[in-house]
Design a protein around this motif. Structure first.
Motif, short mmCIF file in Angstrom:
data_model
loop_
_atom_site.label_atom_id
_atom_site.label_comp_id
_atom_site.label_asym_id
_atom_site.label_seq_id
_atom_site.Cartn_x
_atom_site.Cartn_y
_atom_site.Cartn_z
N PRO A 1 -4.53 11.92 -19.40
CA PRO A 1 -4.61 10.68 -18.87
C PRO A 1 -5.07 11.06 -17.29
O PRO A 1 -4.93 12.12 -16.65
CB PRO A 1 -3.21 10.02 -18.61
N PRO A 2 -6.11 10.08 -16.66
CA PRO A 2 -6.34 10.47 -15.34
C PRO A 2 -5.46 10.17 -14.27
O PRO A 2 -5.71 10.60 -13.27
CB PRO A 2 -7.51 9.28 -15.11
N SER A 3 -4.25 9.81 -14.50
CA SER A 3 -3.13 9.71 -13.52
C SER A 3 -2.68 11.10 -13.09
O SER A 3 -1.83 11.63 -13.69
CB SER A 3 -1.81 8.89 -13.91
N GLY A 4 -3.37 11.53 -12.00
CA GLY A 4 -3.15 13.13 -11.38
C GLY A 4 -4.24 13.61 -11.23
O GLY A 4 -4.24 14.64 -10.44
N TYR B 1 3.63 6.82 -16.58
CA TYR B 1 4.56 5.86 -16.52
C TYR B 1 5.04 5.34 -15.38
O TYR B 1 5.63 4.31 -15.32
CB TYR B 1 5.49 6.63 -17.77
N GLU B 2 5.01 6.35 -14.36
CA GLU B 2 5.47 6.03 -12.96
C GLU B 2 4.55 4.82 -12.54
O GLU B 2 5.27 3.96 -11.88
CB GLU B 2 5.35 7.22 -12.08
N GLU C 1 8.00 5.67 -5.42
CA GLU C 1 8.36 5.63 -6.95
C GLU C 1 7.36 5.01 -7.81
O GLU C 1 7.29 4.41 -8.87
CB GLU C 1 9.60 4.84 -7.12
N THR C 2 6.03 5.56 -7.66
CA THR C 2 5.07 5.25 -8.23
C THR C 2 3.65 6.34 -8.46
O THR C 2 4.13 7.31 -8.18
CB THR C 2 4.32 3.89 -7.79
N LEU C 3 2.68 6.00 -8.74
CA LEU C 3 1.52 6.77 -8.95
C LEU C 3 1.27 7.68 -7.69
O LEU C 3 1.02 7.32 -6.59
CB LEU C 3 0.14 6.05 -9.27
N THR D 1 0.82 -1.23 -0.04
CA THR D 1 -0.11 -0.07 -0.14
C THR D 1 0.79 1.23 0.08
O THR D 1 2.03 1.14 0.56
CB THR D 1 -1.00 0.03 1.33
N VAL D 2 0.31 2.25 -0.35
CA VAL D 2 0.98 3.48 -0.52
C VAL D 2 0.21 4.53 0.15
O VAL D 2 -1.14 5.03 -0.24
CB VAL D 2 1.30 4.04 -2.04
#
Length: 754
Positions: free
Chosen positions: A420-423, A477-478, A547-549, A174-175
């Motif tokens: 992209p929805p990432s963020g 990409y992360e 180091e991920t989303l 988990t993060v």
């Protein structure tokens, strides 16, 4: 076409399918249908109309109806065929961006007509994360931010991202995106928290306030069919829900019609960026049972990497069991129609890790979308406990319009950019587009600014769009680091799909190539199970290092600066040098640094208003604390002049009064008092300055730290809370009033394009 067929026992006892084309929106559905000989109404966000106070007795959305739960929606008041109306501003699109623009214009005293092609509000969650800057905008809209916060689930349900083999199975890691926080607030930098509320819950709140806002008229089911513009204004042809047609004339037109809207294409405005990045199927479903099963491992997002399923699941409301699963697919060999009700039911059970999760499907609705080149799908079910609500394919893309304006037409929100929805930058960026544009339109229409001010919209907002597009792509990409560590390579999957769909293999039947693709993916996912156990140490490193989303971006959300050529700011050479230092590249973990450079957002400081002066504090609404940002909101469409205690204060106040008169730009002074004994000094200050001057106390003396200038200098702030100008040096008591008037007039006219 209405058809029935028997489904597998594992999927549902029976499936009723209704096929339609050219439905009005991705969220569209039939309001009632026949199942098993009975009529059933699908609960939606309803709208009714009544006679509003806007021109022409136009239909308005009833606030009470917008809040109701399950009533048939009204499609608006029919207009006389061939009639023509006139409005100061016409807005195409009644989503979050369009409604934000309408409510802001109302606050500035400008009526607007909002034309929304859908007959009803969407019931699909869509966007769900609201950043601090968007919440700050909502703060000034009749207490909208308070209403949003009241509906947000408890933080422990959405503070983490969960990585797992299934939602109830093996936990990979988990993060926590709120380390050290017990609430979603960062009170040192913003008066508002980040929030987690799905768009179909947000829109009724906005529709209520739009209905109550003076001069705002929202017409549901009204579609713009033609757009013409000249040097005099814009004329649009509109088709109502009953097929009636009419025309509307307006000096200005805001295109908030989304990524599928036609305005940008009609204007001939191209797009920049990488285009499609990934194709996904969205499955909106409810399962209170699944909500109970994930208690103890709650998260906003569940990244499921199973032996036979890969998906990202958004938990919109764990208590209610409302989720959206995003499942990747690879066209052209994999197609949206391959994701049948039975297939999606199987995927949801596998993803949840509960084979007996019941999914009883009732209606499947197809319609064509202009945004993507394949059919979009909505699917509804009858089970009260476990429901699949909608299925729709979409393409994750990164595109930004080459220009946000052509003549008198302005693009905002998804009409101007796709991320992209990432963020979670999409809706938030659109809200800030509207925030930037609304005050400028109001200032021009009311004669306080030249039409040249509107030319600053693209130079200010397009760089933000490009930056957010790049940041969203980088964040995506992360996100790939986790599956890559497990041997699930995104690029390899695309390569396999590309090879099997290449012209060289076109002689093979599509079904055979699709089966080969599915087999390759199945082998890869099956192998990922043993690999993830072997590579758990690498996964632990990724999760612990971050180091991920990512979820929160305060540096980007609050720290963007309007500094490009053409921005509506007045800056000196000294400002330019400081700006280069402020905009230097920094690591992604670097914190947000408040500043008062021209073009930057005014720093938040908690204050207490001792004397309101000419500010309208009622415009702030019901808020939890008073912020320096609220003083700008209370100033409406004028410029706000921030001053501090100094021997120059009387001269500045006199110069502000003269400059406001001579420049024709309203300038409202605010004196912020800081330090020990500030309360007593503020009382004296109020008496000395006169009742027309606002006086406030910096509660924790933060103003002294963040104002970025000596106490005898001044700060001129725009209605959107961004700094327009600051005096570039310590003036000294010898500076005459006439010199300050000259500086202020020049700055105000520059900001207003006069």
């Amino acid at each position: 076409m209405l058809c029935t067929r028997q489904a597998s026992a594992a999927a549902a006892p029976r499936l009723w399918c209704l096929f339609l084309t050219n439905a009005p929106s991705l969220g569209g559905s039939c309001s009632s249908l026949l199942t098993s000989g009975k009529q059933c109404s699908w609960p939606r966000q309803p709208l009714s109309t009544d006679a509003g106070a806007a021109p022409g007795g136009a239909a308005k959305v009833s606030a009470a109806a917008a809040a109701a739960a399950a009533a048939p929606s009204s499609r608006g008041t029919a207009k006389p065929a061939g009639s023509t109306e006139s409005w100061p501003v016409v807005i195409s699109g009644g989503g979050p961006t369009g409604l934000t623009a309408a409510m802001l214009l109302s606050k500035y005293g400008v009526p607007s007509l909002v034309l929304e092609r859908a007959a009803q509000l969407t019931d699909h969650p869509q966007a769900h994360f609201i950043n601090m800057r968007a919440m700050e905008v909502f703060r000034g809209l009749d207490g909208l931010s308070n209403a949003v916060s009241a509906l947000v689930p408890p933080l422990h349900q959405w503070r983490r991202f969960v990585y797992c083999s299934t939602m109830t199975g093996e936990l990979l890691g988990t993060v926590d995106h709120f380390k050290g926080q017990t609430t979603p607030y960062m009170p040192d930098i913003s008066p508002e928290p980040v929030s987690h509320l799905a768009q179909h819950r947000l829109l009724p709140l906005m529709a209520q306030r739009a209905a109550a806002a003076p001069g705002v008229t929202l017409r549901m089911g009204h579609r713009v069919t033609q757009l013409e513009q000249s040097g005099e204004g814009v004329k649009v042809s509109v088709e109502g829900p009953q097929g009636e047609t009419y025309s509307v004339r307006s000096p200005y037109y805001i295109a908030a019609d989304g990524a599928r809207g036609s305005t940008r294409t009609q204007l001939g405005i191209g797009m920049e960026g990488p285009g499609g990045i990934q194709h996904l199927i969205n499955v909106h479903f409810t399962s209170p049972e699944l909500g109970r099963l994930v208690q103890g491992r709650e998260g906003m997002l569940y990244f499921v990497f199973g032996n036979s399923t890969i998906a990202v699941v958004v938990a919109h409301n764990i208590d209610a069991g409302e989720f959206v699963a995003q499942v990747p697919y690879f066209p052209p060999l994999q197609r949206p129609e391959d994701f049948t009700a039975a297939k999606c039911a199987e995927l949801m059970r596998t993803m949840a890790g509960k084979p007996d999760l019941k999914l009883e499907v009732m209606v499947l609705l197809f319609f064509c979308s202009n945004w993507v080149s394949f059919a979009s799908v909505s699917l509804f079910v009858s089970s009260l406990d476990e429901q699949v609500r909608t299925i729709r394919p979409w393409t994750m893309s990164g595109r930004v319009a080459s220009s946000y304006q052509k003549g008198r037409v302005f693009l905002v929100g998804d009409a101007a950019h796709h991320f992209p929805p990432s963020g979670a930058f999409g809706m938030n960026t659109g809200v800030c587009d509207a925030h930037n544009l609304a005050w400028k339109l109001a200032a021009v229409l009311q004669g306080a600014a030249s039409p040249r001010l509107l030319d600053s919209y693209t130079p200010e907002r397009k760089p933000v769009g490009l930056a957010n597009m790049q940041l969203s792509a980088d964040n995506f990409y992360e996100e790939l680091k986790v599956p890559s560590a497990m041997g699930l390579d995104f690029y390899a999957a695309n390569a396999v799909s590309g090879a099997l769909s290449s012209p060289a293999l076109s002689f093979l039947p599509r079904e055979l190539r699709a089966a080969a693709l599915n087999s390759a993916f199945s082998l890869g996912m099956a192998a990922s199970g043993p690999l993830r156990r072997l590579r758990q140490r690498r996964l632990d490193e990724i999760f612990s290092s971050g180091e991920t989303l990512r979820l929160q971006f305060p540096k980007e959300d609050l720290g963007f600066v309007y500094h490009q050529q053409g921005a509506a700011v007045c800056k000196s050479e000294q400002d330019a040098a400081a700006l280069r230092q402020y905009l230097r590249p920094r690591t992604r973990e670097a914190p947000y640094e408040p500043c008062t450079l021209p073009g930057a957002r005014l720093p938040h400081c908690t204050i207490k208003v001792q004397q309101p002066g000419s500010l309208d504090l009622a415009a702030v609404g019901h808020v939890r604390c008073i912020s320096t940002l609220d003083l700008v909101t209370a100033g409406h469409s004028g410029l706000t002049l921030f001053l501090s205690e100094s021997p120059m204060l009387p001269t500045w106040l006199a110069a502000a009064a003269r400059s406001s008169s001579e420049s024709g730009v309203p300038i409202r002074p605010v004196v912020v008092v800081s330090g020990p004994g500030a309360a007593a000094r503020a009382d004296d200050m109020g008496r000395q300055c006169g009742r027309s001057v606002a006086v406030a106390i910096s509660v924790d003396s933060a103003w002294e730290r963040v104002r970025g200038m000596p106490p005898d200098a001044a700060l001129l702030v725009r209605p959107d809370g961004h700094v327009g100008w600051r005096s570039s040096r310590q003036q000294g008591a010898a500076v005459e009033e006439g010199a300050l008037v000259s500086q202020l007039c020049y700055a105000a006219r520059t900001v207003m394009g006069r």
